[in-house]
Design an enzyme around this catalytic site. Structure first.
Site, mmCIF file in Angstrom:
data_model
loop_
_atom_site.group_PDB
_atom_site.id
_atom_site.type_symbol
_atom_site.label_atom_id
_atom_site.label_comp_id
_atom_site.label_asym_id
_atom_site.label_seq_id
_atom_site.Cartn_x
_atom_site.Cartn_y
_atom_site.Cartn_z
ATOM 1 N N TYR A 86 20.876 26.537 -26.224
ATOM 2 C CA TYR A 86 19.667 27.352 -26.450
ATOM 3 C C TYR A 86 19.044 27.810 -25.130
ATOM 4 O O TYR A 86 18.242 28.735 -25.115
ATOM 5 C CB TYR A 86 18.607 26.583 -27.257
ATOM 6 C CG TYR A 86 18.998 26.193 -28.663
ATOM 7 C CD1 TYR A 86 20.193 26.617 -29.241
ATOM 8 C CD2 TYR A 86 18.154 25.388 -29.423
ATOM 9 C CE1 TYR A 86 20.539 26.231 -30.534
ATOM 10 C CE2 TYR A 86 18.497 25.001 -30.716
ATOM 11 C CZ TYR A 86 19.690 25.422 -31.266
ATOM 12 O OH TYR A 86 20.016 25.034 -32.534
ATOM 13 N N HIS A 104 27.528 19.852 -31.203
ATOM 14 C CA HIS A 104 26.954 21.070 -31.786
ATOM 15 C C HIS A 104 27.884 21.758 -32.800
ATOM 16 O O HIS A 104 27.446 22.205 -33.857
ATOM 17 C CB HIS A 104 26.575 22.048 -30.671
ATOM 18 C CG HIS A 104 25.516 23.016 -31.061
ATOM 19 N ND1 HIS A 104 24.606 23.525 -30.166
ATOM 20 C CD2 HIS A 104 25.200 23.583 -32.250
ATOM 21 C CE1 HIS A 104 23.791 24.363 -30.797
ATOM 22 N NE2 HIS A 104 24.138 24.417 -32.059
#
Length: 268
Positions: free
Chosen positions: A40, A98
């Site tokens: 992110y 992830h």
């Protein structure tokens, strides 16, 4: 070991001052769980917002996710230490892989064992996975042991209900965390959800979030608007009845929003 909070704030796609304001507002209105990820590019801003909030670290539940570039045994732990530095903390509460990224060059047992090592070192209190299908979840359990995987964070919404996968996870005692519960806002225009919302004098977002909570999932909606952060949190008090839940069950349409090639598994 703290149970995973059922309600947190997500930070996907938020960067710079936007994410600082979002996290600061979230903490201010009562959120105590914050979800971020290495990819992110906002861990430092999230760390700043936490530090400036004055909320004691012990009251918070912070989650981050290891990006695919860092899956190798020699890279995972150093990358997490880097994340901790950015987040201004000596540990996170939960660290996830992830994406399974099959064919990434690092085999699943290697990155799961490296993640378990991060936990053994005290860098993270709990470990988990994200975007894993049933078969890969089985492999992850085999790699680190039953009871070690705290959650599988997966895309779920009234349009993507994932019955097979969620049933399997719940059978295994793995907490389901739902992301994209509002399907990028698509569910907000749904007439069926709008009718249920009217009936309860609630918002459609509250209805979608309450649906997930009632199924036993944790949710991590994000918002840049303080009033939406407050409003979303009220989903915890909304009790949908059996008729509401049955109506929402009919909205399933395999409406997956996130399916990156090379990262995603073959979905169940």
């Amino acid at each position: 070991m703290n149970p995973i909070p059922s309600f947190g704030v997500g930070t996907f796609r938020l960067t710079g001052q936007t994410v600082i304001d979002s996290v600061r507002n979230a903490l201010d209105v009562g959120y105590r769980a914050i979800d971020t990820a290495q990819i992110y590019g906002n861990e430092a801003e999230v760390g700043q917002a936490i530090a400036e909030s004055g909320v004691p670290r012990a009251d918070l539940f912070v989650t981050t996710k290891i990006w695919t570039d860092n899956y190798g045994r020699a890279k995972l732990v150093p990358s997490l230490r880097e994340s901790l530095k950015k987040l201004r903390t000596d540990h996170v509460d939960l660290t996830l892989i992830h994406w399974p990224a099959p064919g990434n060059g690092v085999e699943l047992p290697e990155f799961m064992e490296a993640l378990a090592e991060a936990k053994a070192l005290g860098l993270t209190r709990q470990i988990g996975i994200s975007n894993f299908n049933i078969e890969l979840t089985r492999q992850a359990i085999a790699a680190v042991g039953k009871g070690e995987i705290a959650t599988n964070q997966i895309e779920l919404s009234p349009y993507l209900q994932g019955h097979k996968l969620t049933a399997f996870l719940q059978e295994q005692g793995i907490q389901v965390t739902s992301y994209m519960t509002l399907a990028y806002g698509k569910v907000l225009k749904d007439p069926v959800l709008a009718r249920i919302a009217d009936k309860h004098q609630a918002t459609v977002a509250q209805v979608a979030l309450a649906w997930a909570l009632q199924l036993g999932y944790a949710v991590i909606p994000s918002s840049t608007k303080r009033e939406n952060l407050v409003s979303n949190l009220l989903a915890r008090d909304l009790k949908l009845d059996a008729e509401d839940m049955a109506l929402i069950a009919t909205l399933e349409r395999n409406g997956r929003e996130v399916n990156p090639e090379g990262l995603a598994p073959a979905w169940d």
